[in-house]
Design a protein around this motif. Structure first.
Motif, PDB file in Angstrom:
ATOM      1  N   GLU A   1     -63.003  10.838 -88.528  1.00 46.34           N
ATOM      2  CA  GLU A   1     -63.540   9.565 -88.052  1.00 46.34           C
ATOM      3  C   GLU A   1     -63.909   9.651 -86.567  1.00 46.34           C
ATOM      4  OE1 GLU A   1     -64.114   6.588 -89.945  1.00 46.34           O
ATOM      5  OE2 GLU A   1     -63.987   8.243 -91.390  1.00 46.34           O
ATOM      6  N   LEU A   2     -63.085  10.336 -85.809  1.00 43.72           N
ATOM      7  CA  LEU A   2     -63.388  10.531 -84.393  1.00 43.72           C
ATOM      8  C   LEU A   2     -64.697  11.285 -84.207  1.00 43.72           C
ATOM      9  CD1 LEU A   2     -59.995  11.454 -82.659  1.00 43.72           C
ATOM     10  CD2 LEU A   2     -61.485   9.530 -82.089  1.00 43.72           C
ATOM     11  N   ARG A   3     -64.921  12.277 -85.044  1.00 46.69           N
ATOM     12  CA  ARG A   3     -66.142  13.074 -84.886  1.00 46.69           C
ATOM     13  C   ARG A   3     -67.391  12.202 -85.009  1.00 46.69           C
ATOM     14  NH1 ARG A   3     -68.493  17.332 -89.032  1.00 46.69           N
ATOM     15  NH2 ARG A   3     -66.319  17.905 -89.336  1.00 46.69           N
ATOM     16  N   LYS A   4     -67.398  11.271 -85.955  1.00 49.30           N
ATOM     17  CA  LYS A   4     -68.554  10.385 -86.123  1.00 49.30           C
ATOM     18  C   LYS A   4     -68.794   9.579 -84.843  1.00 49.30           C
ATOM     19  CE  LYS A   4     -67.444   9.774 -91.038  1.00 49.30           C
ATOM     20  NZ  LYS A   4     -66.967   8.782 -92.037  1.00 49.30           N
ATOM     21  N   CYS A   5     -67.711   9.046 -84.286  1.00 47.38           N
ATOM     22  CA  CYS A   5     -67.841   8.270 -83.045  1.00 47.38           C
ATOM     23  C   CYS A   5     -68.271   9.158 -81.885  1.00 47.38           C
ATOM     24  CB  CYS A   5     -66.513   7.594 -82.710  1.00 47.38           C
ATOM     25  SG  CYS A   5     -65.897   6.452 -83.961  1.00 47.38           S
ATOM     26  N   PHE A   6     -67.713  10.347 -81.818  1.00 43.78           N
ATOM     27  CA  PHE A   6     -68.039  11.262 -80.726  1.00 43.78           C
ATOM     28  C   PHE A   6     -69.507  11.679 -80.768  1.00 43.78           C
ATOM     29  CE2 PHE A   6     -63.441  12.976 -80.249  1.00 43.78           C
ATOM     30  CZ  PHE A   6     -63.140  11.898 -79.433  1.00 43.78           C
ATOM     31  N   GLU A   7     -70.041  11.858 -81.946  1.00 44.61           N
ATOM     32  CA  GLU A   7     -71.454  12.224 -82.046  1.00 44.61           C
ATOM     33  C   GLU A   7     -72.346  11.140 -81.455  1.00 44.61           C
ATOM     34  OE1 GLU A   7     -71.807  13.048 -86.190  1.00 44.61           O
ATOM     35  OE2 GLU A   7     -71.134  15.138 -85.997  1.00 44.61           O
ATOM     36  N   ARG A   8     -71.979   9.883 -81.704  1.00 40.67           N
ATOM     37  CA  ARG A   8     -72.746   8.778 -81.118  1.00 40.67           C
ATOM     38  C   ARG A   8     -72.552   8.719 -79.604  1.00 40.67           C
ATOM     39  NH1 ARG A   8     -71.050   6.408 -86.155  1.00 40.67           N
ATOM     40  NH2 ARG A   8     -69.164   5.483 -85.234  1.00 40.67           N
ATOM     41  N   LEU A   9     -71.320   8.942 -79.150  1.00 35.86           N
ATOM     42  CA  LEU A   9     -71.057   8.939 -77.707  1.00 35.86           C
ATOM     43  C   LEU A   9     -71.804  10.072 -77.013  1.00 35.86           C
ATOM     44  CD1 LEU A   9     -69.550   8.062 -75.147  1.00 35.86           C
ATOM     45  CD2 LEU A   9     -67.606   9.463 -75.907  1.00 35.86           C
ATOM     46  N   ASP A  10     -71.769  11.271 -77.574  1.00 34.63           N
ATOM     47  CA  ASP A  10     -72.460  12.412 -76.962  1.00 34.63           C
ATOM     48  C   ASP A  10     -73.957  12.158 -76.850  1.00 34.63           C
ATOM     49  OD1 ASP A  10     -70.037  13.681 -76.824  1.00 34.63           O
ATOM     50  OD2 ASP A  10     -70.401  15.037 -78.513  1.00 34.63           O
ATOM     51  N   ALA A  11     -74.519  11.548 -77.884  1.00 35.83           N
ATOM     52  CA  ALA A  11     -75.955  11.241 -77.856  1.00 35.83           C
ATOM     53  C   ALA A  11     -76.266  10.266 -76.721  1.00 35.83           C
ATOM     54  CB  ALA A  11     -76.397  10.664 -79.200  1.00 35.83           C
TER      55      ALA A  11
ATOM     56  N   LEU B   1     -54.437   9.258 -81.769  1.00 35.26           N
ATOM     57  CA  LEU B   1     -55.763   9.335 -82.390  1.00 35.26           C
ATOM     58  C   LEU B   1     -56.285   7.935 -82.721  1.00 35.26           C
ATOM     59  CD1 LEU B   1     -55.373  12.400 -84.802  1.00 35.26           C
ATOM     60  CD2 LEU B   1     -56.421  12.350 -82.532  1.00 35.26           C
ATOM     61  N   LYS B   2     -55.399   7.070 -83.200  1.00 36.95           N
ATOM     62  CA  LYS B   2     -55.803   5.690 -83.479  1.00 36.95           C
ATOM     63  C   LYS B   2     -56.175   4.955 -82.193  1.00 36.95           C
ATOM     64  CE  LYS B   2     -53.102   5.157 -87.733  1.00 36.95           C
ATOM     65  NZ  LYS B   2     -51.898   4.542 -88.346  1.00 36.95           N
ATOM     66  N   GLU B   3     -55.430   5.220 -81.125  1.00 38.18           N
ATOM     67  CA  GLU B   3     -55.765   4.611 -79.833  1.00 38.18           C
ATOM     68  C   GLU B   3     -57.160   5.030 -79.380  1.00 38.18           C
ATOM     69  OE1 GLU B   3     -53.844   2.377 -77.728  1.00 38.18           O
ATOM     70  OE2 GLU B   3     -53.095   2.141 -79.773  1.00 38.18           O
ATOM     71  N   ALA B   4     -57.497   6.288 -79.577  1.00 39.65           N
ATOM     72  CA  ALA B   4     -58.836   6.757 -79.212  1.00 39.65           C
ATOM     73  C   ALA B   4     -59.904   6.067 -80.052  1.00 39.65           C
ATOM     74  CB  ALA B   4     -58.922   8.275 -79.383  1.00 39.65           C
ATOM     75  N   LEU B   5     -59.642   5.898 -81.343  1.00 40.82           N
ATOM     76  CA  LEU B   5     -60.604   5.217 -82.216  1.00 40.82           C
ATOM     77  C   LEU B   5     -60.762   3.754 -81.822  1.00 40.82           C
ATOM     78  CD1 LEU B   5     -59.659   6.805 -85.646  1.00 40.82           C
ATOM     79  CD2 LEU B   5     -61.924   6.873 -84.584  1.00 40.82           C
ATOM     80  N   LYS B   6     -59.669   3.077 -81.498  1.00 41.25           N
ATOM     81  CA  LYS B   6     -59.756   1.681 -81.052  1.00 41.25           C
ATOM     82  C   LYS B   6     -60.589   1.572 -79.777  1.00 41.25           C
ATOM     83  CE  LYS B   6     -55.188   0.241 -82.764  1.00 41.25           C
ATOM     84  NZ  LYS B   6     -53.819  -0.143 -82.343  1.00 41.25           N
ATOM     85  N   LEU B   7     -60.383   2.503 -78.887  1.00 43.67           N
ATOM     86  CA  LEU B   7     -61.116   2.511 -77.623  1.00 43.67           C
ATOM     87  C   LEU B   7     -62.607   2.693 -77.863  1.00 43.67           C
ATOM     88  CD1 LEU B   7     -60.632   2.468 -74.524  1.00 43.67           C
ATOM     89  CD2 LEU B   7     -60.464   4.964 -74.633  1.00 43.67           C
ATOM     90  N   LEU B   8     -62.949   3.648 -78.701  1.00 41.89           N
ATOM     91  CA  LEU B   8     -64.362   3.884 -79.020  1.00 41.89           C
ATOM     92  C   LEU B   8     -64.989   2.657 -79.672  1.00 41.89           C
ATOM     93  CD1 LEU B   8     -63.836   7.530 -80.208  1.00 41.89           C
ATOM     94  CD2 LEU B   8     -65.553   6.881 -78.508  1.00 41.89           C
ATOM     95  N   ASP B   9     -64.237   2.020 -80.554  1.00 42.81           N
ATOM     96  CA  ASP B   9     -64.743   0.815 -81.208  1.00 42.81           C
ATOM     97  C   ASP B   9     -64.969  -0.307 -80.198  1.00 42.81           C
ATOM     98  OD1 ASP B   9     -65.269  -0.783 -83.706  1.00 42.81           O
ATOM     99  OD2 ASP B   9     -63.578  -1.924 -82.893  1.00 42.81           O
ATOM    100  N   ALA B  10     -64.049  -0.440 -79.243  1.00 37.45           N
ATOM    101  CA  ALA B  10     -64.170  -1.495 -78.236  1.00 37.45           C
ATOM    102  C   ALA B  10     -65.404  -1.303 -77.366  1.00 37.45           C
ATOM    103  CB  ALA B  10     -62.917  -1.525 -77.372  1.00 37.45           C
ATOM    104  N   TYR B  11     -65.820  -0.044 -77.187  1.00 38.88           N
ATOM    105  CA  TYR B  11     -67.010   0.261 -76.393  1.00 38.88           C
ATOM    106  C   TYR B  11     -68.287   0.342 -77.248  1.00 38.88           C
ATOM    107  CZ  TYR B  11     -64.581   1.217 -71.987  1.00 38.88           C
ATOM    108  OH  TYR B  11     -63.867   1.113 -70.811  1.00 38.88           O
ATOM    109  N   GLY B  12     -68.168   0.032 -78.534  1.00 36.33           N
ATOM    110  CA  GLY B  12     -69.351  -0.012 -79.391  1.00 36.33           C
ATOM    111  C   GLY B  12     -69.737   1.300 -80.025  1.00 36.33           C
ATOM    112  N   PHE B  13     -68.807   2.257 -80.123  1.00 38.18           N
ATOM    113  CA  PHE B  13     -69.116   3.546 -80.751  1.00 38.18           C
ATOM    114  C   PHE B  13     -68.350   3.744 -82.055  1.00 38.18           C
ATOM    115  CE2 PHE B  13     -70.128   4.186 -76.277  1.00 38.18           C
ATOM    116  CZ  PHE B  13     -71.398   4.740 -76.377  1.00 38.18           C
TER     117      PHE B  13
END
Length: 578
Positions: free
Chosen positions: A464-474, A566-578
């Motif tokens: 799940e992190l990888r999907k968010c990271f791909e959007r962040l990297d872009a 890992l969940k904290e990282a996912l929550k953070l990414l979600d809060a920033y729209g990723f």
């Protein structure tokens, strides 16, 4: 002026003659931790950095420093007439002193299973913390290491990272340790094989001076004209074995020259640069950077974007860039810079628990350490890492081994990588690469555990992190590729805040064994996701045994920690729209 023209101009500013001039001055004297030569170099740092207009400080602090004085080894019961003395013998930082009476004992070669209790153990390889502590725990009375090459390699054998505390100080070696070169090692082994009937007696004498000493930690900050508290660190150790030409005088000189060059471009910086020289690298087991990590904990945690470590670069004949040591999210940038400057395509090498990596608990990623390496045909035998020169950690490491063109090439690589951090609107990490590494790590642990422990929930979160990271990297690449806007905006500042928080969450859980960010792991190898390093032992235990159940619960608690972050990282990414 476009980006390429600006980068070209900056790189052309680097003057190899100035680098050589600095290096020649720095390496003119021995620079053991706490020595007059080290202080001379530190005051030179102050003088040069102040001339460049940087805010400069030298922190003179007390650290627990260990200096090897002398090591002697005879083939026989004592040093009386008629026995052979091995001339290459040296002793090591944090080894024990024997006193004038020395130590006599039966020598036995240790290949992995021999009984060494009460004996003097002989081993091939460097005198490093893990094998030496293993032999001490097995009851060895002393240790003789045999290294490759003509000259024995100086080492530090303490398993303690930096400053000892009450819980770790007893880990300092209580037995003497010496090293001999390959020629004397062959004599020693022949002697042992030929004298089995008389129990192969040897006599060793060591003197090691271990005490608190005053050492310098040098810091100079170049401020961006666009005000910010954020900074990248760029530095390496100033103390050395002997005169330390390659390790680390050439690196120290590059730091000074890049400070001069970057000081001309402050209008283009979006991030400050903190130039550092650490003391206590080997003689203090990284105690200089450890002191800084402790005493500037909040500043580093809150504001350090990345750490550029430089060690043993610019040696004559170095031409190999076969790998890049770094945290994985830094690899793409490092690889691209090296490829542009050398044409080589280096592989990723996970940064190890060595150098001055004192900032993982703070969540600070590192790019580079040792950079240019010797080709295989010219590398030292049995050094810490393939590609290091034959004179590494020996008395032969002098100024003459530094190459003008090699130093210039390596300086330009560091300059370009640092520039792309401090000039970018958004910090140029690649987090998708990190998630791929994490997935590989967990997949390997799943194979190791078999049916004994379930890690699929951890693996799911990483996917799940990888999907968010791909959007962040872009988004990072999009913001940094804009040719029209160079200044940070409210949006890019938000992205940088997100990046900082992600590194603070993920680096400790991926690199640190101690779950307390204010304590320090030992100076021993630490695998990825060290929380699961004991799965190998669990997998071969009897599931109904008490020991299995005890260890299972321990690892289960560690898994809770990993899942939480890992969940904290996912929550953070979600809060920033990723």
């Amino acid at each position: 002026m476009n980006d390429f023209e600006l980068e070209t101009k900056l790189l052309e500013e680097i003057d190899p003659d100035k680098i050589m001039e600095h290096a020649e001055y720095i390496t003119a004297e021995d620079r053991e931790s706490g020595s007059p030569g080290e202080k001379r170099a530190a005051e030179y740092f102050r003088k040069v950095m102040t001339e460049y207009g940087l805010q400069t400080d030298i922190h003179y602090v007390e650290n627990y420093i260990s200096l090897p004085v002398s090591g002697e080894l005879w083939l026989g019961k004592d040093d009386c007439s008629g026995v052979e003395k091995l001339a290459s013998t040296i002793t090591h930082s944090y080894g024990a002193s024997t006193g004038n009476e020395g130590l006599s004992g039966e020598a036995v070669f240790f290949s992995g299973n021999e009984n060494v209790k009460g004996k003097i153990a002989i081993m091939h390889g460097l005198a490093s913390a893990v094998p030496c502590k293993k032999l001490e725990n097995a009851g060895a009375a002393g240790i003789i290491c045999i290294t490759g090459g003509k000259y024995p390699y100086n080492m530090s054998i303490s398993p303690i990272w930096g400053h000892p505390v009450p819980e770790t100080v007893d880990l300092i070696s209580k037995i003497p340790v010496v090293t001999v070169n390959s020629e004397d090692g062959e004599k020693l082994l022949n002697y042992v094989n030929e004298s089995k009937d008389i129990n192969s007696p040897v006599f060793m004498r060591t003197e090691v001076s271990t005490k608190f000493r005053t050492v310098p930690i040098c810091v100079a900050e170049l401020k961006a004209e666009n005000p910010t508290d954020r900074f990248v660190m760029f530095g390496g150790h100033v103390d050395s074995w002997h005169k330390g030409g390659a390790d680390n005088g050439g690196s120290n000189a590059i730091i000074l020259e890049l400070a001069r060059v970057f000081s001309k471009y402050t209008e283009y910086l979006n991030t400050n640069i903190r130039f550092v020289w650490w003391s206590g690298h080997s003689n203090g087991r990284y105690s200089g950077s450890n002191w800084y990590a402790d005493y500037y904990w909040e500043d580093i945690h809150d504001n350090a974007v990345a750490n550029f470590d430089i060690d043993t670069v610019g040696t004559k004949g170095s031409c190999s860039f076969r790998h890049i040591e770094c945290n994985r999210q830094c690899y793409e940038l490092g690889k691209n810079v090296v490829k542009e400057r050398t044409g080589q395509d280096p592989e990723y090498m996970r940064i190890q628990r060595n150098g001055d990596q004192s900032f993982w608990a703070h969540g600070v990623p590192t790019l580079f350490e040792c950079l240019s390496l010797q080709p295989e045909t010219n590398q030292g035998e049995g050094t810490f890492m393939p590609g290091l020169p034959w004179y590494w950690h020996t008395i032969c490491d002098t100024f003459e081994h530094l190459g003008r063109e090699e130093l210039l090439r390596d300086a330009r690589i560091f300059a370009l990588a640092i520039w792309r951090f401090v000039n970018s609107r958004v910090y140029p990490f690649n987090f998708a690469d990190l998630s791929l590494e994490m997935e590989d790590d967990i997949t390997n642990y799943i194979k190791t555990a078999g049916d004994t422990f379930d890690l699929e929930d951890v693996r799911y979160l990483i996917l799940e992190l990888r999907k968010c990271f791909e959007r962040l990297d872009a988004e990072i690449k999009k913001e940094n590729s804009s040719s029209e806007i160079k200044e940070p905006s409210a949006y890019t500042e938000q992205l940088n805040d997100l990046i900082m928080e992600l590194n603070r969450i993920l680096i400790p859980v991926h690199y640190c064994k101690n779950g307390d960010p204010f304590q320090v792991d030992l100076a021993i190898p630490i695998p990825a996701f060290p929380e699961f390093s004991e799965l190998k032992e669990l997998a071969v235990m009897e599931p109904d045994s008490d020991n299995f159940k005890f260890l299972y619960r321990k690892i289960f608690r560690e898994k809770n920690r990993v899942l939480h972050y890992l969940k904290e990282a996912l929550k953070l990414l979600d809060a920033y729209g990723f």
